[in-house]
Design a protein around this motif. Structure first.
Motif, PDB file in Angstrom:
ATOM      1  N   GLY A  82       0.802  -1.225   0.000  1.00 40.76           N
ATOM      2  CA  GLY A  82       0.000   0.000   0.000  1.00 40.76           C
ATOM      3  C   GLY A  82       0.829   1.266   0.000  1.00 40.76           C
ATOM      4  N   GLY A  83       2.051   1.219  -0.527  1.00 41.49           N
ATOM      5  CA  GLY A  83       2.922   2.385  -0.556  1.00 41.49           C
ATOM      6  C   GLY A  83       3.670   2.650   0.732  1.00 41.49           C
ATOM      7  N   ASN A  84       3.465   1.824   1.764  1.00 43.78           N
ATOM      8  CA  ASN A  84       4.149   1.989   3.040  1.00 43.78           C
ATOM      9  C   ASN A  84       5.204   0.918   3.223  1.00 43.78           C
ATOM     10  OD1 ASN A  84       2.474   4.134   3.634  1.00 43.78           O
ATOM     11  ND2 ASN A  84       1.129   2.961   4.964  1.00 43.78           N
ATOM     12  N   ASP A  85       6.303   1.291   3.873  1.00 42.14           N
ATOM     13  CA  ASP A  85       7.376   0.350   4.192  1.00 42.14           C
ATOM     14  C   ASP A  85       7.209  -0.117   5.628  1.00 42.14           C
ATOM     15  OD1 ASP A  85       8.593   0.666   1.682  1.00 42.14           O
ATOM     16  OD2 ASP A  85       9.622   2.478   2.360  1.00 42.14           O
ATOM     17  N   TYR A  86       7.352  -1.431   5.837  1.00 41.07           N
ATOM     18  CA  TYR A  86       7.164  -2.029   7.154  1.00 41.07           C
ATOM     19  C   TYR A  86       8.344  -2.931   7.509  1.00 41.07           C
ATOM     20  CZ  TYR A  86       2.225  -0.790   6.634  1.00 41.07           C
ATOM     21  OH  TYR A  86       1.045  -0.115   6.464  1.00 41.07           O
ATOM     22  N   MET A  87       8.549  -3.113   8.807  1.00 43.11           N
ATOM     23  CA  MET A  87       9.422  -4.143   9.325  1.00 43.11           C
ATOM     24  C   MET A  87       8.588  -4.913  10.341  1.00 43.11           C
ATOM     25  SD  MET A  87      13.022  -3.977  11.371  1.00 43.11           S
ATOM     26  CE  MET A  87      12.345  -3.930  13.027  1.00 43.11           C
ATOM     27  N   ARG A  88       8.719  -6.225  10.361  1.00 44.94           N
ATOM     28  CA  ARG A  88       7.928  -7.008  11.311  1.00 44.94           C
ATOM     29  C   ARG A  88       8.811  -8.053  11.985  1.00 44.94           C
ATOM     30  NH1 ARG A  88       4.311 -10.798   7.234  1.00 44.94           N
ATOM     31  NH2 ARG A  88       6.102 -11.586   6.109  1.00 44.94           N
ATOM     32  N   ILE A  89       8.394  -8.431  13.165  1.00 45.36           N
ATOM     33  CA  ILE A  89       9.042  -9.496  13.926  1.00 45.36           C
ATOM     34  C   ILE A  89       7.958 -10.505  14.250  1.00 45.36           C
ATOM     35  CG2 ILE A  89      10.328 -10.103  16.002  1.00 45.36           C
ATOM     36  CD1 ILE A  89      11.210  -7.139  16.130  1.00 45.36           C
ATOM     37  N   LEU A  90       8.176 -11.752  13.890  1.00 46.43           N
ATOM     38  CA  LEU A  90       7.169 -12.778  14.146  1.00 46.43           C
ATOM     39  C   LEU A  90       7.834 -14.103  14.448  1.00 46.43           C
ATOM     40  CD1 LEU A  90       6.745 -14.500  11.114  1.00 46.43           C
ATOM     41  CD2 LEU A  90       6.164 -12.171  10.606  1.00 46.43           C
ATOM     42  N   SER A  91       7.032 -15.056  14.869  1.00 45.97           N
ATOM     43  CA  SER A  91       7.542 -16.398  15.135  1.00 45.97           C
ATOM     44  C   SER A  91       6.605 -17.401  14.506  1.00 45.97           C
ATOM     45  CB  SER A  91       7.655 -16.647  16.640  1.00 45.97           C
ATOM     46  OG  SER A  91       6.375 -16.618  17.230  1.00 45.97           O
ATOM     47  N   GLY A  92       7.089 -18.597  14.332  1.00 45.19           N
ATOM     48  CA  GLY A  92       6.302 -19.650  13.716  1.00 45.19           C
ATOM     49  C   GLY A  92       7.050 -20.257  12.548  1.00 45.19           C
ATOM     50  N   VAL A 111       4.000   1.991  15.511  1.00 47.04           N
ATOM     51  CA  VAL A 111       4.300   0.649  16.015  1.00 47.04           C
ATOM     52  C   VAL A 111       2.988  -0.070  16.254  1.00 47.04           C
ATOM     53  CG1 VAL A 111       5.338  -0.678  17.892  1.00 47.04           C
ATOM     54  CG2 VAL A 111       6.426   1.435  17.116  1.00 47.04           C
ATOM     55  N   GLY A 112       2.893  -1.307  15.777  1.00 48.70           N
ATOM     56  CA  GLY A 112       1.708  -2.115  16.002  1.00 48.70           C
ATOM     57  C   GLY A 112       2.059  -3.369  16.774  1.00 48.70           C
ATOM     58  N   ILE A 113       1.278  -3.659  17.792  1.00 53.00           N
ATOM     59  CA  ILE A 113       1.420  -4.901  18.551  1.00 53.00           C
ATOM     60  C   ILE A 113       0.085  -5.613  18.438  1.00 53.00           C
ATOM     61  CG2 ILE A 113       1.838  -5.950  20.813  1.00 53.00           C
ATOM     62  CD1 ILE A 113       3.482  -3.450  21.520  1.00 53.00           C
ATOM     63  N   GLY A 114       0.103  -6.766  17.780  1.00 55.90           N
ATOM     64  CA  GLY A 114      -1.124  -7.514  17.551  1.00 55.90           C
ATOM     65  C   GLY A 114      -1.870  -7.085  16.301  1.00 55.90           C
ATOM     66  N   THR A 115      -1.314  -6.163  15.531  1.00 55.76           N
ATOM     67  CA  THR A 115      -1.924  -5.710  14.284  1.00 55.76           C
ATOM     68  C   THR A 115      -0.849  -5.592  13.213  1.00 55.76           C
ATOM     69  OG1 THR A 115      -3.164  -3.943  13.189  1.00 55.76           O
ATOM     70  CG2 THR A 115      -1.709  -3.270  14.968  1.00 55.76           C
ATOM     71  N   THR A 116      -1.220  -5.804  11.967  1.00 52.08           N
ATOM     72  CA  THR A 116      -0.253  -5.682  10.868  1.00 52.08           C
ATOM     73  C   THR A 116      -0.323  -4.312  10.202  1.00 52.08           C
ATOM     74  OG1 THR A 116      -1.832  -6.652   9.322  1.00 52.08           O
ATOM     75  CG2 THR A 116      -0.259  -8.147  10.381  1.00 52.08           C
ATOM     76  N   SER A 117      -1.274  -3.466  10.605  1.00 44.86           N
ATOM     77  CA  SER A 117      -1.386  -2.129  10.004  1.00 44.86           C
ATOM     78  C   SER A 117      -1.703  -1.101  11.080  1.00 44.86           C
ATOM     79  CB  SER A 117      -2.444  -2.118   8.910  1.00 44.86           C
ATOM     80  OG  SER A 117      -3.672  -2.607   9.408  1.00 44.86           O
ATOM     81  N   PRO A 118      -0.693  -0.670  11.843  1.00 45.92           N
ATOM     82  CA  PRO A 118      -0.939   0.301  12.914  1.00 45.92           C
ATOM     83  C   PRO A 118      -1.441   1.626  12.355  1.00 45.92           C
ATOM     84  CG  PRO A 118       1.423  -0.044  12.590  1.00 45.92           C
ATOM     85  CD  PRO A 118       0.718  -1.032  11.726  1.00 45.92           C
ATOM     86  N   LEU A 122       1.241   4.351  18.598  1.00 43.80           N
ATOM     87  CA  LEU A 122       1.280   3.025  19.224  1.00 43.80           C
ATOM     88  C   LEU A 122      -0.108   2.430  19.110  1.00 43.80           C
ATOM     89  CD1 LEU A 122       2.602   0.766  20.873  1.00 43.80           C
ATOM     90  CD2 LEU A 122       1.994   2.031  22.944  1.00 43.80           C
ATOM     91  N   HIS A 123      -0.223   1.297  18.438  1.00 41.93           N
ATOM     92  CA  HIS A 123      -1.520   0.662  18.193  1.00 41.93           C
ATOM     93  C   HIS A 123      -1.477  -0.745  18.768  1.00 41.93           C
ATOM     94  CE1 HIS A 123      -4.843  -0.229  14.984  1.00 41.93           C
ATOM     95  NE2 HIS A 123      -5.023  -0.953  16.070  1.00 41.93           N
ATOM     96  N   LEU A 124      -2.285  -0.994  19.796  1.00 44.23           N
ATOM     97  CA  LEU A 124      -2.402  -2.314  20.410  1.00 44.23           C
ATOM     98  C   LEU A 124      -3.713  -2.934  19.960  1.00 44.23           C
ATOM     99  CD1 LEU A 124      -1.430  -1.456  24.093  1.00 44.23           C
ATOM    100  CD2 LEU A 124       0.066  -2.222  22.266  1.00 44.23           C
ATOM    101  N   GLU A 125      -3.660  -4.188  19.548  1.00 41.78           N
ATOM    102  CA  GLU A 125      -4.883  -4.877  19.157  1.00 41.78           C
ATOM    103  C   GLU A 125      -4.922  -6.224  19.859  1.00 41.78           C
ATOM    104  OE1 GLU A 125      -6.639  -6.446  15.009  1.00 41.78           O
ATOM    105  OE2 GLU A 125      -6.223  -4.291  15.115  1.00 41.78           O
ATOM    106  N   SER A 126      -5.977  -6.407  20.667  1.00 40.95           N
ATOM    107  CA  SER A 126      -6.129  -7.613  21.469  1.00 40.95           C
ATOM    108  C   SER A 126      -7.582  -7.678  21.917  1.00 40.95           C
ATOM    109  CB  SER A 126      -5.193  -7.537  22.676  1.00 40.95           C
ATOM    110  OG  SER A 126      -5.404  -8.597  23.560  1.00 40.95           O
ATOM    111  N   THR A 127      -7.974  -8.766  22.573  1.00 37.97           N
ATOM    112  CA  THR A 127      -9.323  -8.878  23.103  1.00 37.97           C
ATOM    113  C   THR A 127      -9.599  -7.751  24.094  1.00 37.97           C
ATOM    114  OG1 THR A 127      -9.204 -11.257  22.838  1.00 37.97           O
ATOM    115  CG2 THR A 127     -10.947 -10.410  24.236  1.00 37.97           C
ATOM    116  N   GLU A 128      -8.707  -7.532  25.043  1.00 37.28           N
ATOM    117  CA  GLU A 128      -8.784  -6.422  25.991  1.00 37.28           C
ATOM    118  C   GLU A 128      -7.379  -5.859  26.147  1.00 37.28           C
ATOM    119  OE1 GLU A 128     -10.741  -7.497  29.635  1.00 37.28           O
ATOM    120  OE2 GLU A 128     -12.670  -7.696  28.651  1.00 37.28           O
TER     121      GLU A 128
END
Length: 186
Positions: A82-92, A111-118, A122-128
């Motif tokens: 989408g025209g944006n540059d990202y760096m990600r850290i994941l496991s699996g 920065v996104g934690i729990g989301t791939t598009s902050p 600071l964007h946190l995405e979780s149940t709570e």
């Protein structure tokens, strides 16, 4: 049993050493300054290891594994979408289907934690989603964030207040039923 050969070439005039299969293009380069490029011939001067990409939407990828045949410890990569540059850290084991727990939007500085598009700094995405701050001087910790239908403030577990989305404010209660409800001792 080898089915091919590996070619080492030392370009003294160019100041680098290259590695390539005998019937293919260059795969790795080491400069006289000690920088290493894998999958690229254009090594940056700011890093000691530069990993090239297989296409224009992906950047270099680095995988850290515990041992041969062991489970994947971490995968770090860079990509463009989408025209944006990202760096990600994941496991699996399969990085193409694993959701990234940490994403850095390098274009918009987010920065996104729990989301791939902050969408915020600071964007946190979780149940709570909750944030915890520990004060090493006092030994207290503070927790705040979304809790069910409200916004939670706590310190060392007892809840001191909650703001619900229907504009009720509670002090000393987690379930305010009036615009302002105060419970507890003075």
């Amino acid at each position: 049993e080898a089915t091919g050969a590996l070619e080492f070439t030392n370009y003294l005039g160019g100041g680098y050493l290259t590695f390539a299969p005998s019937s293919g293009s260059e795969k790795m380069r080491i400069t006289t300054g000690g920088n290493v490029g894998i999958g690229t011939t254009n090594i940056g001067t700011q890093s000691n290891l530069y990993l090239g990409a297989i296409n224009s939407s992906e950047g270099g990828q680095l995988t850290l594994q515990k041992a041969t045949g062991g489970t994947l410890a971490a995968h770090i990569d860079a990509y463009t979408t989408g025209g944006n540059d990202y760096m990600r850290i994941l496991s699996g084991g399969d990085t193409s289907t694993t959701a990234a727990p940490f994403v850095f939007d390098l274009t918009n500085v987010r920065v996104g934690i729990g989301t791939t598009s902050p969408s915020e700094l600071l964007h946190l995405e979780s149940t709570e989603p909750l944030i915890r701050l520990d004060d090493t001087n006092s030994g207290l910790h503070y927790i705040f964030g979304q809790d069910g239908d409200g916004f939670k403030f706590t310190t060392n577990n007892p809840t001191y207040g909650k703001y619900t989305f229907d504009s009720n404010v509670g002090i000393g209660t987690t379930a305010p039923t009036a615009k302002l409800q105060v419970s507890g001792k003075s």
